[in-house]
Write a protein that holds these residues in place. Structure first.
Motif, PDB file in Angstrom:
ATOM      1  N   TYR A 174      30.249  51.236  32.817  1.00  0.00           N
ATOM      2  CA  TYR A 174      30.517  50.403  33.993  1.00  0.00           C
ATOM      3  C   TYR A 174      29.712  49.120  33.932  1.00  0.00           C
ATOM      4  N   GLU A 176      28.934  46.279  36.336  1.00  0.00           N
ATOM      5  CA  GLU A 176      29.091  45.913  37.739  1.00  0.00           C
ATOM      6  C   GLU A 176      29.253  44.410  37.936  1.00  0.00           C
ATOM      7  N   CYS A 179      32.905  43.649  38.263  1.00  0.00           N
ATOM      8  CA  CYS A 179      33.663  44.538  39.143  1.00  0.00           C
ATOM      9  C   CYS A 179      34.229  43.743  40.311  1.00  0.00           C
ATOM     10  N   CYS A 225      41.847  49.570  36.222  1.00  0.00           N
ATOM     11  CA  CYS A 225      40.824  48.545  36.460  1.00  0.00           C
ATOM     12  C   CYS A 225      41.319  47.205  35.925  1.00  0.00           C
ATOM     13  N   ILE A 230      35.165  48.971  34.470  1.00  0.00           N
ATOM     14  CA  ILE A 230      34.987  50.366  34.092  1.00  0.00           C
ATOM     15  C   ILE A 230      35.873  50.617  32.876  1.00  0.00           C
TER      16      ILE A 230
END
Length: 560
Positions: A174, A176, A179, A225, A230
């Motif tokens: 992941y 971030e 994101c 995603c 991710i």
């Protein structure tokens, strides 16, 4: 009726034999690329503390069986037999809740007229009419076999072996920073949270939190995603891509034609083996086993077509979570729209939802036979899904029968542009601050809003954040230089402080403030403060009335 889709399914018998031999070569080539080692793992520890939940008639016989090897506690939903002396604790319970995973379950229950109680367990044997944990993908260590006696015996046998330490791969990684879930409290993308059948993904402010103990490695989150924040860490997309590329290369070298990749998981393996044994699997259909069918999406499929595949078939058996099939169906719709816009005759993609070998054999008899690009690509799948997509799109566009500048896509597609209403936009740059993919950018030394369509994932954060409601999403797929080019969406002359001449905003922004606040009581007689930078505004507020008068002037704007 699509003639291309139906014609030639039986084909030339000689070519069918060549295809069958080529398929064998393709399978051997894919298998020659050995499995990868997990970069990191997740560890569980179980001491065998087992909770059995159900009615007395259901739970107690199984508790007696398990108690010979494990430490057992029983919760009886009907409240019977709690006073009988047994070799393990028995509690009556009217309300029961269970959560956790192997080695870390917590149960809470309450009997009539009694205070709530709680305890921790390593394993749960749930014999309730409805599972206490309602997720489609149950956590490790939780067994809810239903009323079937054979399933209960299998579950009990597994439970008795579940003591000690256990490891599994950590399936995801992941980032971030990219994101698109949320920014400053504004909702953006929620795709991974919604699709996870194990409820292993949850919102955590502006980011997400993935519980590695609940994650079952289906990979559906990585498929939906839009940014690649991710990603699938075990196995990686690059490893899957190398298997696909090796299989298709070997297939063509052996004289095969019009290959179709059949992507399947363990759930589809028995059906596939039966179809193969019956001789119903077409020679041009190449099975490729995945950890889960939902782990691949449009970036991998387009890459397969760029390598020369005539189609991609994804096999689902009904055991998968329904949202997985919906997600793949949505992505296949987008992929078909793009290929139709490029002029490739199709269809190229097939989503199968079958439960018997007969259904599978019949469906594979009509496997897609789409038009492939004239040249086969040589690129390898990248770790970043958007980079892989760029490679595949460039190749498909270069060899396409038609080469449009863009193709319109349905709402919700993770590709596109934005339109900015320049009459509303004040160039506050709030959109720049929330964009997770660097699609919307400013120019540090000049009031200018810029945009790179290649980076846009249509998360909507810019539109949701814009205080002027000036941004509209435009789902589409563009190609070539248009996709990568930096364009100017809006710009304005800088506004200079009327006191110190420092630029601190745009002419449009200051004019908007003056228009909106001219009748506000807090600025009565003090509108000039809105024309000052922050430092000068504070100085002016601290000056005694009449001690200093600001000379109103407009500093000439230097040429851009």
């Amino acid at each position: 009726m699509n003639i291309r889709f139906l014609e030639g399914q039986a084909g030339d018998p000689m070519q069918e034999r060549r295809n069958a031999l080529a398929k064998t070569a393709a399978i051997l080539a894919a298998d020659a690329i050995g499995p990868v080692e997990a970069i990191s793992s997740v560890s569980y520890r179980s001491g065998g503390r087992t909770l059995v939940v159900g009615s007395a008639a259901q739970a107690l016989p199984w508790a007696d069986h398990l108690a010979s090897a494990l430490s057992v506690t029983v919760l009886l939903l009907d409240g019977d037999d709690t006073t009988v002396e047994r070799g393990y604790p028995v509690f009556a319970a009217r309300a029961v809740g269970v959560g956790g995973w192997l080695g870390a379950f917590e149960a809470r229950w309450q009997a009539a007229g009694q205070p709530p109680q709680a305890a921790k367990f390593d394993l749960v044997f749930d014999l309730c009419p409805s599972p206490l944990i309602a997720t489609h993908q149950h956590p490790h260590g939780y067994y809810a076999p239903g009323p079937d006696d054979a399933a209960r015996r299998t579950a009990a046998a597994e439970i008795m072996e579940m003591t000690g330490e256990f490891d599994k791969p950590k399936y995801f990684s992941y980032k971030e920073r990219i994101c698109a879930h949320s920014r400053n409290g504004q909702q953006g993308c929620n795709a991974c949270v919604t699709i996870c059948s194990a409820q292993a993904i949850a919102s955590a402010g502006d980011k997400i939190r993935v519980n590695p103990y609940l994650c079952a490695g289906c990979g559906a989150c990585t498929t939906v995603c839009p940014t690649g924040a991710i990603s699938y860490a075990f196995p990686t997309a690059a490893h899957t891509g190398s298997r696909i590329k090796a299989a298709l290369t070997a297939y063509f070298e052996a004289g095969g034609q019009d290959p179709v990749l059949l992507l399947h998981s363990d759930a589809g393996q028995p059906l596939l083996e039966t179809v193969q044994a019956e001789g119903s699997l077409p020679g041009r259909v190449i099975p490729l086993a995945l950890h889960h069918t939902a782990s691949t999406g449009i970036d991998v499929w387009f890459s397969a077509l760029a390598y020369g595949a005539a189609g991609v078939t994804a096999l689902m058996t009904g055991e998968e979570a329904p949202q997985y099939a919906a997600a793949l169906d949505h992505q296949m719709g987008i992929a078909h729209t793009v290929l139709d816009g490029l002029g490739y005759a199709g269809p190229h993609f097939q989503l199968l939802r079958v439960s018997t070998p007969g259904e599978l054999g019949l469906a594979l008899g009509h496997a897609p036979r789409g038009e492939a690009p004239a040249g086969r690509a040589t690129f390898n799948l990248a770790a970043d899904k958007r980079n892989t997509l760029d490679y595949a799109l460039d190749h498909l566009h270069r060899h396409a029968p038609r080469q449009p500048v863009d193709v319109a896509l349905p709402t919700g597609a993770p590709f596109g542009a934005i339109e900015v209403d320049t009459k509303k936009c004040s160039l506050c740059m709030a959109c720049v601050g929330v964009c997770p993919a660097s699609a919307v950018m400013d120019k540090p030394d000049f009031p200018q809003l810029r945009f790179v369509e290649q980076n846009c994932v249509q998360c909507g954060l810019c539109a949701n954040t814009c205080p002027e409601d000036a941004i509209t999403l435009v789902p589409r797929m563009t190609f070539g230089d248009t996709r990568r080019k930096t364009v100017i969406l809006n710009e304005s002359q800088p506004f200079h402080c009327i006191r110190c001449s420092k630029p601190f905003g745009t002419l449009h922004m200051v004019e908007n403030m003056l228009s909106r606040l001219s009748q506000h009581s807090a600025f009565a007689g003090k509108l000039d403060r809105l024309k000052m930078c922050g430092d000068c505004r504070v100085i002016d507020m601290m000056q005694p009335e009449g001690e200093f008068a600001v000379q109103i002037r407009r500093t000439p704007v230097p040429p851009n």
